[in-house]
Structures are given as C-alpha cells and as structure tokens.
Design an enzyme around this catalytic site. Structure first.
Site, mmCIF file in Angstrom:
data_model
loop_
_atom_site.group_PDB
_atom_site.id
_atom_site.type_symbol
_atom_site.label_atom_id
_atom_site.label_comp_id
_atom_site.label_asym_id
_atom_site.label_seq_id
_atom_site.Cartn_x
_atom_site.Cartn_y
_atom_site.Cartn_z
ATOM 1 N N SER A 143 39.227 136.227 124.155
ATOM 2 C CA SER A 143 38.372 136.175 125.424
ATOM 3 C C SER A 143 37.351 137.463 125.061
ATOM 4 C CB SER A 143 39.226 136.671 126.434
ATOM 5 O OG SER A 143 38.635 136.943 127.547
ATOM 6 N N TYR A 156 45.515 142.439 131.078
ATOM 7 C CA TYR A 156 44.635 141.467 130.235
ATOM 8 C C TYR A 156 43.944 141.881 129.024
ATOM 9 C CZ TYR A 156 42.232 136.783 129.976
ATOM 10 O OH TYR A 156 41.771 135.584 129.581
HETATM 11 N N1 LIG Z 1 39.217 130.406 131.820
HETATM 12 C C1 LIG Z 1 38.695 131.539 131.322
HETATM 13 O O1 LIG Z 1 37.694 131.859 131.860
HETATM 14 C C2 LIG Z 1 39.020 131.987 129.930
HETATM 15 C C3 LIG Z 1 37.971 133.054 129.230
HETATM 16 C C4 LIG Z 1 38.405 133.576 127.996
HETATM 17 C C5 LIG Z 1 39.722 133.115 127.583
HETATM 18 N N2 LIG Z 1 40.675 132.582 128.297
HETATM 19 C C6 LIG Z 1 41.989 132.103 127.645
HETATM 20 O O2 LIG Z 1 41.998 130.836 127.404
HETATM 21 C C7 LIG Z 1 43.495 130.268 127.432
HETATM 22 C C8 LIG Z 1 43.704 129.147 128.239
HETATM 23 O O3 LIG Z 1 43.437 129.593 129.648
HETATM 24 P P1 LIG Z 1 42.767 128.509 130.736
HETATM 25 O O4 LIG Z 1 41.594 129.227 130.968
HETATM 26 O O5 LIG Z 1 42.784 127.254 130.130
HETATM 27 O O6 LIG Z 1 43.894 128.638 132.070
HETATM 28 P P2 LIG Z 1 44.724 127.310 132.701
HETATM 29 O O7 LIG Z 1 43.892 126.682 133.027
HETATM 30 O O8 LIG Z 1 45.686 128.227 133.448
HETATM 31 O O9 LIG Z 1 45.690 127.033 131.529
HETATM 32 C C9 LIG Z 1 46.639 127.806 130.907
HETATM 33 C C10 LIG Z 1 47.568 126.988 129.989
HETATM 34 O O10 LIG Z 1 48.563 127.740 129.345
HETATM 35 C C11 LIG Z 1 49.945 127.253 129.673
HETATM 36 N N3 LIG Z 1 50.985 128.299 129.591
HETATM 37 C C12 LIG Z 1 50.838 129.616 130.444
HETATM 38 N N4 LIG Z 1 51.875 130.133 130.115
HETATM 39 C C13 LIG Z 1 52.623 129.664 129.217
HETATM 40 C C14 LIG Z 1 53.745 130.229 128.339
HETATM 41 N N5 LIG Z 1 54.411 131.075 128.538
HETATM 42 N N6 LIG Z 1 54.116 129.110 127.502
HETATM 43 C C15 LIG Z 1 53.661 127.887 127.323
HETATM 44 N N7 LIG Z 1 52.268 127.547 127.899
HETATM 45 C C16 LIG Z 1 52.009 128.380 128.847
HETATM 46 C C17 LIG Z 1 49.711 126.704 130.788
HETATM 47 O O11 LIG Z 1 50.611 125.622 130.951
HETATM 48 P P3 LIG Z 1 51.933 125.307 131.938
HETATM 49 O O12 LIG Z 1 51.400 125.989 133.307
HETATM 50 O O13 LIG Z 1 52.097 123.899 132.102
HETATM 51 O O14 LIG Z 1 53.091 126.164 131.369
HETATM 52 C C18 LIG Z 1 48.308 125.883 130.780
HETATM 53 O O15 LIG Z 1 48.443 124.650 129.901
HETATM 54 C C19 LIG Z 1 44.105 131.642 127.760
HETATM 55 O O16 LIG Z 1 44.772 132.312 126.670
HETATM 56 C C20 LIG Z 1 43.064 132.710 128.670
HETATM 57 O O17 LIG Z 1 43.326 133.926 128.489
HETATM 58 C C21 LIG Z 1 40.238 131.874 129.440
#
Ligand SMILES: NC(=O)c1ccc[n+]([C@@H]2O[C@H](COP(=O)([O-])OP(=O)(O)OC[C@H]3O[C@@H](n4cnc5c(N)ncnc54)[C@H](OP(=O)(O)O)[C@@H]3O)[C@@H](O)[C@H]2O)c1
Length: 240
Positions: A143, A156
């Site tokens: 991130s 975070y």
């Molecule tokens: N959104 C942003 O602005 C942003 C920016 C930079 C980086 N990121 C990073 O991108 C990645 C994905 O996030 P997102 O934005 O797509 O969030 P999201 O829409 O909430 O999706 C998160 C995903 O991670 C899975 N997950 C969470 N805990 C888990 C665990 N213990 N084991 C296996 N799967 C797990 C969830 O699956 P289930 O709930 O079905 O288990 C879901 O598929 C993260 O690492 C986040 O930090 C996000």
C-alpha cells in the site's frame, strides 16, 4: 512469461475487492486462478461468478486463512493438485484497523499484523517450491501506507511498511533461483476495505481491475527486467 494461457495463479483474499479484480484479469488472459477466502462459501461464490463470467472452469475457490500456515500449505497443495503447479502467487489478503494508539486493542494489532504481514510471509513460504519449479512470480499487495505514515495508522502502517520491506528482502533471496518478486503499493482503491461499499462516488479511485491489469503487465514483462516496487495512485483525486 510470454504465453500466459494455461498458467496457474493463486490469489489470497480473492473473494472480493482487489483480489477479485486481479482474478478477473488473470482469467481474462487465460490463466487458471485459485482464490482464497476465510470462508469456503465466499470462495465458492466468487469462483462460481468468475467461471460464469468467463464461461470456464478455470477458477477454484479454497478456504484458507492467511493467518494460519497450515491453511496456506493445504491450499497450495490443492492448487497444485488441481492445475499441476503454481506460476503466480499474489499475496493480497488484508484488512485494516485504524485509531489512536491509545484505542487500538491488542486483538486489533495482532489481526492486522498477522493478516497483512505474516500472511504475506506465509503465502511465499508455502509456495516457494512450486514457484521455484515454475520460475514463477510472487507479488505482494502492499500500500502507499507502506511508505507514507499517518495518524491512526500505527497497526496498518507497521504491517504495510513490513510488507514492503519483507517483499524487497525476499526478492534478493530468491531472484537467482528464477523467481520474480514485486510489491504493488496502491493508493485508494474502490473495494470493500474497512467497511466501504463501492459506488459511483468512488469512480475517481483506482478500480480493482486496474490492479489486475498491472499484475498481468508485470508477469508478461521480459524476465530479464524486474519492476520490484510499484507505487500506484489515482491520477485525479478530488481536491480538498
Ligand atoms: N482498498 C484500498 O484502498 C487499498 C489500498 C492499498 C492497499 N490495499 C490492500 O489491498 C488488499 C486487498 O484489500 P481490498 O481493498 O480488496 O479489501 P476488501 O475488499 O475488504 O477485500 C479483502 C479480501 O481479503 C480477504 N481476507 C481478509 N482477511 C483474510 C484472511 N485472514 N485470510 C484470507 N483472506 C482474507 C477477504 O476475504 P474474506 O472476507 O472472504 O475472508 C477479501 O477477499 C489488502 O492487503 C489491502 O491492505 C487496499
């Protein structure tokens, strides 16, 4: 990887958000995709809807909690069993708990570090042998919070600075064995992160499939060249 057809990718946390967008673009380019979730039902639902979208059986949902090393090992075994190997591992699963250090609980701290940082380590550790065999690619989703810190971000920021550092050090450890390693560091993405519900007001944000396209571009790149750390921003964030 010049020809992506028939290769196999593993995406942790592919049930929704960025992981789902990555799975979509990988399937669109002819790869098999194993996606994980903490729940078998969510993993199956996502795989089913992707198989329907691409009229294929190339998506497989597996329940595996990235906080649990045995889960990762078993899920990797299932992927190898189903598709014969792993060419791309995307350590994407993640979450955030935000708040002043005085209010962040021990449980929240551990949840963020175990999921985001230890999960990225487990994902590589568990897939090292198949990746060596395929001279494959490991990509972590860090991130911009892995390079820019902010108030309320202790857990975070610590997890994502950790993911950035872990991935760069791992790249130095494995690149001579033919494994490529990169970390992608997105700014705000339209996903379900931290309770967000994607809607049209988030059209200015990076979309999950944009990160998917970037993953495809990386794995297509001539293997002599390795973009090891990629910062990604919305090009026109709303002015404040
Ligand atoms: N959104 C942003 O602005 C942003 C920016 C930079 C980086 N990121 C990073 O991108 C990645 C994905 O996030 P997102 O934005 O797509 O969030 P999201 O829409 O909430 O999706 C998160 C995903 O991670 C899975 N997950 C969470 N805990 C888990 C665990 N213990 N084991 C296996 N799967 C797990 C969830 O699956 P289930 O709930 O079905 O288990 C879901 O598929 C993260 O690492 C986040 O930090 C996000």
């Amino acid at each position: 990887m010049e020809n992506l057809k028939g290769k196999t990718a593993f995406v942790t946390g592919g049930s929704k958000g960025i992981g789902y967008g990555i799975a979509q673009k990988l399937l669109a380019n002819g790869l098999n995709v194993v996606l994980t979730s903490r729940s078998q039902e969510s993993a199956d639902k996502a795989a089913e809807s992707l198989n329907k979208e691409f009229n294929t059986n190339a998506a497989l949902g597996v329940a595996a909690d990235v906080r649990n090393y045995t889960d990762q090992v078993n899920a990797v075994e299932k992927a190898v069993e189903a598709f014969g190997g792993i060419d791309v591992m995307v350590a994407n699963a993640g979450l955030g708990h935000f708040g002043n250090i005085a209010d962040i609980s021990i449980e929240q701290w551990n949840d963020v570090i175990d999921t985001n940082l230890t999960g990225a380590f487990y994902s590589l550790k568990a897939s090292l042998e198949p990746l060596k065999k395929s001279e494959g690619y490991y990509i972590s989703i860090s991130s911009l919070a892995g390079t820019n810190f902010f108030a309320g971000g202790t857990a975070y920021n610590a997890s994502k600075f950790g993911v950035t550092g872990f991935t760069q050090a791992a790249m130095l450890d494995v690149r001579q064995s033919g494994i490529k390693v990169s970390t992608i560091m997105p700014g705000t993405v339209s996903s379900y992160f931290n309770g967000n519900e994607p809607d049209a007001s988030g059209d200015w944000k990076i979309q999950p499939e944009d990160i998917g396209e970037l993953v495809v571009d990386l794995i297509k790149m001539n293997p002599r060249t390795l973009p090891s750390k990629i910062e990604v921003r919305p090009s026109m964030p709303p002015t404040k």
